[in-house]
Design a protein around this motif. Structure first.
Motif, PDB file in Angstrom:
ATOM      1  N   LEU A  67      32.061  57.218  34.790  1.00 54.90           N
ATOM      2  CA  LEU A  67      32.863  56.038  34.459  1.00 54.90           C
ATOM      3  C   LEU A  67      33.734  55.680  35.653  1.00 54.90           C
ATOM      4  O   LEU A  67      34.072  56.548  36.462  1.00 54.90           O
ATOM      5  CB  LEU A  67      33.775  56.325  33.260  1.00 54.90           C
ATOM      6  CG  LEU A  67      33.124  56.407  31.899  1.00 54.90           C
ATOM      7  CD1 LEU A  67      34.121  56.955  30.886  1.00 54.90           C
ATOM      8  CD2 LEU A  67      32.628  55.041  31.458  1.00 54.90           C
ATOM      9  N   HIS A  68      34.104  54.427  35.761  1.00 56.91           N
ATOM     10  CA  HIS A  68      35.063  54.018  36.786  1.00 56.91           C
ATOM     11  C   HIS A  68      36.454  54.295  36.231  1.00 56.91           C
ATOM     12  O   HIS A  68      36.915  53.583  35.345  1.00 56.91           O
ATOM     13  CB  HIS A  68      34.895  52.536  37.127  1.00 56.91           C
ATOM     14  CG  HIS A  68      35.956  52.019  38.023  1.00 56.91           C
ATOM     15  ND1 HIS A  68      36.083  52.402  39.341  1.00 56.91           N
ATOM     16  CD2 HIS A  68      36.974  51.161  37.780  1.00 56.91           C
ATOM     17  CE1 HIS A  68      37.119  51.793  39.875  1.00 56.91           C
ATOM     18  NE2 HIS A  68      37.680  51.035  38.952  1.00 56.91           N
ATOM     19  N   LEU A  69      37.105  55.347  36.718  1.00 58.66           N
ATOM     20  CA  LEU A  69      38.457  55.677  36.271  1.00 58.66           C
ATOM     21  C   LEU A  69      39.429  54.827  37.075  1.00 58.66           C
ATOM     22  O   LEU A  69      39.405  54.842  38.299  1.00 58.66           O
ATOM     23  CB  LEU A  69      38.745  57.163  36.456  1.00 58.66           C
ATOM     24  CG  LEU A  69      37.821  58.110  35.707  1.00 58.66           C
ATOM     25  CD1 LEU A  69      38.219  59.559  35.988  1.00 58.66           C
ATOM     26  CD2 LEU A  69      37.839  57.836  34.218  1.00 58.66           C
ATOM     27  N   ASN A  70      40.282  54.095  36.375  1.00 60.19           N
ATOM     28  CA  ASN A  70      41.145  53.127  37.029  1.00 60.19           C
ATOM     29  C   ASN A  70      42.588  53.354  36.611  1.00 60.19           C
ATOM     30  O   ASN A  70      42.906  53.308  35.434  1.00 60.19           O
ATOM     31  CB  ASN A  70      40.693  51.730  36.612  1.00 60.19           C
ATOM     32  CG  ASN A  70      41.379  50.625  37.347  1.00 60.19           C
ATOM     33  OD1 ASN A  70      42.441  50.817  37.947  1.00 60.19           O
ATOM     34  ND2 ASN A  70      40.801  49.444  37.291  1.00 60.19           N
ATOM     35  N   THR A  71      43.444  53.602  37.579  1.00 60.39           N
ATOM     36  CA  THR A  71      44.874  53.776  37.287  1.00 60.39           C
ATOM     37  C   THR A  71      45.654  52.498  37.567  1.00 60.39           C
ATOM     38  O   THR A  71      46.878  52.503  37.570  1.00 60.39           O
ATOM     39  CB  THR A  71      45.456  54.930  38.124  1.00 60.39           C
ATOM     40  OG1 THR A  71      45.268  54.629  39.508  1.00 60.39           O
ATOM     41  CG2 THR A  71      44.805  56.259  37.777  1.00 60.39           C
ATOM     42  N   LYS A  72      44.951  51.402  37.777  1.00 57.59           N
ATOM     43  CA  LYS A  72      45.575  50.108  38.065  1.00 57.59           C
ATOM     44  C   LYS A  72      46.648  49.757  37.035  1.00 57.59           C
ATOM     45  O   LYS A  72      47.717  49.296  37.374  1.00 57.59           O
ATOM     46  CB  LYS A  72      44.489  49.039  38.088  1.00 57.59           C
ATOM     47  CG  LYS A  72      44.980  47.619  38.136  1.00 57.59           C
ATOM     48  CD  LYS A  72      43.796  46.659  38.053  1.00 57.59           C
ATOM     49  CE  LYS A  72      44.249  45.231  38.013  1.00 57.59           C
ATOM     50  NZ  LYS A  72      43.120  44.296  37.985  1.00 57.59           N
ATOM     51  N   TRP A  73      46.349  49.982  35.774  1.00 56.19           N
ATOM     52  CA  TRP A  73      47.272  49.572  34.706  1.00 56.19           C
ATOM     53  C   TRP A  73      48.539  50.419  34.701  1.00 56.19           C
ATOM     54  O   TRP A  73      49.552  50.011  34.161  1.00 56.19           O
ATOM     55  CB  TRP A  73      46.572  49.640  33.349  1.00 56.19           C
ATOM     56  CG  TRP A  73      45.273  48.897  33.385  1.00 56.19           C
ATOM     57  CD1 TRP A  73      44.026  49.444  33.289  1.00 56.19           C
ATOM     58  CD2 TRP A  73      45.076  47.499  33.571  1.00 56.19           C
ATOM     59  NE1 TRP A  73      43.066  48.465  33.407  1.00 56.19           N
ATOM     60  CE2 TRP A  73      43.684  47.265  33.572  1.00 56.19           C
ATOM     61  CE3 TRP A  73      45.937  46.414  33.744  1.00 56.19           C
ATOM     62  CZ2 TRP A  73      43.134  45.989  33.725  1.00 56.19           C
ATOM     63  CZ3 TRP A  73      45.389  45.146  33.898  1.00 56.19           C
ATOM     64  CH2 TRP A  73      44.010  44.950  33.893  1.00 56.19           C
TER      65      TRP A  73
END
Length: 69
Positions: free
Chosen positions: A10-16
């Motif tokens: 999965l693309h793990l995204n901490t952007k939020w």
């Protein structure tokens, strides 16, 4: 989480977590846990135009992505 994700990709995204202007993290259900130092993840299949509207129905969920969770 990153280690476990190697098999799922999965693309793990901490952007939020980082973009305060979006205020997503602070409005999330897991935020109270994070405030108390309890690790918490937000599994989310994505925003769409009907998000949090009466027309936000189950057919808007990305089930293929959710199955990977």
């Amino acid at each position: 989480m990153e280690k476990a994700n190697k098999d799922v990709a999965l693309h793990l995204n901490t952007k939020w977590d980082k973009e305060a202007s979006l205020n997503v993290f602070f409005r999330s259900d897991q935020f109270p846990f994070a405030l108390h130092g309890i690790p918490a993840l937000w599994w989310f299949t994505g925003f769409h135009p009907d998000y949090h509207q009466p027309t936000d129905t189950a057919d808007k969920i990305d089930y293929v992505k959710m199955e990977k969770f």
